[in-house]
Design a protein around this motif. Structure first.
Motif, mmCIF file in Angstrom:
data_model
loop_
_atom_site.group_PDB
_atom_site.id
_atom_site.type_symbol
_atom_site.label_atom_id
_atom_site.label_comp_id
_atom_site.label_asym_id
_atom_site.label_seq_id
_atom_site.Cartn_x
_atom_site.Cartn_y
_atom_site.Cartn_z
ATOM 1 N N MET A 169 0.857 -1.181 0.000
ATOM 2 C CA MET A 169 0.000 0.000 0.000
ATOM 3 C C MET A 169 0.892 1.230 0.000
ATOM 4 S SD MET A 169 -2.957 1.020 2.793
ATOM 5 C CE MET A 169 -1.848 1.096 4.211
ATOM 6 N N GLU A 170 0.576 2.179 -0.865
ATOM 7 C CA GLU A 170 1.301 3.445 -0.888
ATOM 8 C C GLU A 170 0.292 4.559 -0.674
ATOM 9 O OE1 GLU A 170 4.132 6.186 -3.716
ATOM 10 O OE2 GLU A 170 3.949 4.048 -4.150
ATOM 11 N N LEU A 171 0.492 5.342 0.384
ATOM 12 C CA LEU A 171 -0.412 6.439 0.705
ATOM 13 C C LEU A 171 0.325 7.769 0.609
ATOM 14 C CD1 LEU A 171 -2.274 4.954 3.808
ATOM 15 C CD2 LEU A 171 -3.050 5.023 1.436
ATOM 16 N N SER A 172 -0.284 8.716 -0.084
ATOM 17 C CA SER A 172 0.273 10.065 -0.187
ATOM 18 C C SER A 172 -0.879 11.034 -0.386
ATOM 19 C CB SER A 172 1.266 10.159 -1.346
ATOM 20 O OG SER A 172 0.586 10.083 -2.582
ATOM 21 N N ASP A 173 -0.564 12.326 -0.377
ATOM 22 C CA ASP A 173 -1.594 13.350 -0.571
ATOM 23 C C ASP A 173 -2.110 13.370 -2.001
ATOM 24 O OD1 ASP A 173 -1.467 14.121 2.075
ATOM 25 O OD2 ASP A 173 0.007 15.703 1.685
ATOM 26 N N GLU A 174 -1.273 12.960 -2.957
ATOM 27 C CA GLU A 174 -1.680 13.015 -4.368
ATOM 28 C C GLU A 174 -2.321 11.709 -4.830
ATOM 29 O OE1 GLU A 174 1.932 13.853 -3.893
ATOM 30 O OE2 GLU A 174 1.111 15.764 -3.234
ATOM 31 N N ASP A 175 -1.541 10.653 -4.889
ATOM 32 C CA ASP A 175 -2.002 9.364 -5.379
ATOM 33 C C ASP A 175 -1.743 8.288 -4.344
ATOM 34 O OD1 ASP A 175 -2.912 10.165 -7.917
ATOM 35 O OD2 ASP A 175 -0.877 10.125 -8.717
ATOM 36 N N SER A 176 -2.755 7.480 -4.095
ATOM 37 C CA SER A 176 -2.590 6.348 -3.196
ATOM 38 C C SER A 176 -3.018 5.097 -3.935
ATOM 39 C CB SER A 176 -3.436 6.549 -1.932
ATOM 40 O OG SER A 176 -2.970 7.674 -1.217
ATOM 41 N N ALA A 177 -2.330 4.003 -3.665
ATOM 42 C CA ALA A 177 -2.602 2.776 -4.414
ATOM 43 C C ALA A 177 -2.442 1.558 -3.523
ATOM 44 C CB ALA A 177 -1.651 2.678 -5.601
ATOM 45 N N LEU A 178 -3.079 0.478 -3.960
ATOM 46 C CA LEU A 178 -2.993 -0.804 -3.278
ATOM 47 C C LEU A 178 -2.671 -1.869 -4.318
ATOM 48 C CD1 LEU A 178 -3.512 -2.195 -0.466
ATOM 49 C CD2 LEU A 178 -5.773 -2.761 -1.355
ATOM 50 N N ARG A 179 -1.737 -2.760 -3.988
ATOM 51 C CA ARG A 179 -1.446 -3.930 -4.812
ATOM 52 C C ARG A 179 -1.545 -5.142 -3.894
ATOM 53 N NH1 ARG A 179 3.989 -3.839 -6.917
ATOM 54 N NH2 ARG A 179 4.510 -2.687 -5.060
ATOM 55 N N TRP A 180 -2.083 -6.246 -4.409
ATOM 56 C CA TRP A 180 -2.265 -7.420 -3.575
ATOM 57 C C TRP A 180 -2.369 -8.673 -4.436
ATOM 58 C CZ3 TRP A 180 -5.986 -4.209 -5.246
ATOM 59 C CH2 TRP A 180 -7.178 -4.746 -5.727
ATOM 60 N N GLY A 181 -2.323 -9.791 -3.768
ATOM 61 C CA GLY A 181 -2.445 -11.071 -4.447
ATOM 62 C C GLY A 181 -1.091 -11.665 -4.774
ATOM 63 N N ALA A 182 -1.109 -12.920 -5.204
ATOM 64 C CA ALA A 182 0.125 -13.613 -5.567
ATOM 65 C C ALA A 182 0.868 -12.794 -6.613
ATOM 66 C CB ALA A 182 -0.200 -15.000 -6.099
ATOM 67 N N GLY A 183 2.113 -12.499 -6.347
ATOM 68 C CA GLY A 183 2.904 -11.684 -7.263
ATOM 69 C C GLY A 183 2.410 -10.254 -7.374
ATOM 70 N N LEU A 184 1.593 -9.827 -6.423
ATOM 71 C CA LEU A 184 0.977 -8.485 -6.419
ATOM 72 C C LEU A 184 0.281 -8.209 -7.763
ATOM 73 C CD1 LEU A 184 3.783 -6.518 -4.548
ATOM 74 C CD2 LEU A 184 1.632 -7.362 -3.597
ATOM 75 N N ARG A 185 -0.435 -9.204 -8.268
ATOM 76 C CA ARG A 185 -1.066 -9.129 -9.591
ATOM 77 C C ARG A 185 -2.272 -8.193 -9.647
ATOM 78 N NH1 ARG A 185 -5.673 -12.063 -9.605
ATOM 79 N NH2 ARG A 185 -5.949 -13.542 -7.916
ATOM 80 N N CYS A 186 -2.874 -7.892 -8.511
ATOM 81 C CA CYS A 186 -4.020 -6.981 -8.467
ATOM 82 C C CYS A 186 -3.532 -5.589 -8.089
ATOM 83 C CB CYS A 186 -5.049 -7.442 -7.443
ATOM 84 S SG CYS A 186 -5.747 -9.072 -7.768
#
Length: 131
Positions: A53-70
């Motif tokens: 998970m990357e959280l910032s004031d501009e863009d935040s994103a989540l990656r998950w699953g085997a190999g972070l495929r999602c």
């Protein structure tokens, strides 16, 4: 001069303890770095899978699953600890709602993910922030 009754002393003492505890918690919150940063860990039960998970004031994103495929975009809600997850990419990956819960450790949070249109928790886990 009247002597204080026992219950008055107890109430005053409890008020003092609560005031000091509130002040300490307020100071700890003021020193807290917030949620911004890169968080990694794992979630799920069987199988357990990685989460980033990357959280910032501009863009935040989540990656998950085997190999972070999602992957998907995190959008803050009124609560700074609840995010909607949209723009999801990856086969079998779905949008939803991510809730973040502070733990006793400043650089660790617990997460709970709920799929869009569902009320049950889909998965949960623990993430740590890396400096």
């Amino acid at each position: 001069m009247r002597r204080a009754r026992v219950w008055q002393v107890v109430v005053a003492g409890a008020g003092l303890v609560m005031g000091v505890a509130g002040f300490v918690l307020w100071l700890r919150g003021a020193q807290s770095p917030g949620l911004a940063g890169e968080w990694t860990g794992s979630a799920g039960t069987e199988p357990v899978f990685p989460v980033a998970m990357e959280l910032s004031d501009e863009d935040s994103a989540l990656r998950w699953g085997a190999g972070l495929r999602c992957s998907g975009r995190l959008n803050p809600t009124r609560s700074r600890l609840v995010f909607t997850l949209d723009r999801v990419k990856g086969e079998g990956c779905v949008a939803g709602m991510l809730r973040v819960f502070p733990t006793r450790e400043l650089d660790q949070v617990a997460i709970k993910m709920t799929r869009q249109g569902d009320t049950d928790i889909t998965y949960s886990g623990t993430l740590s922030r890396h400096s």
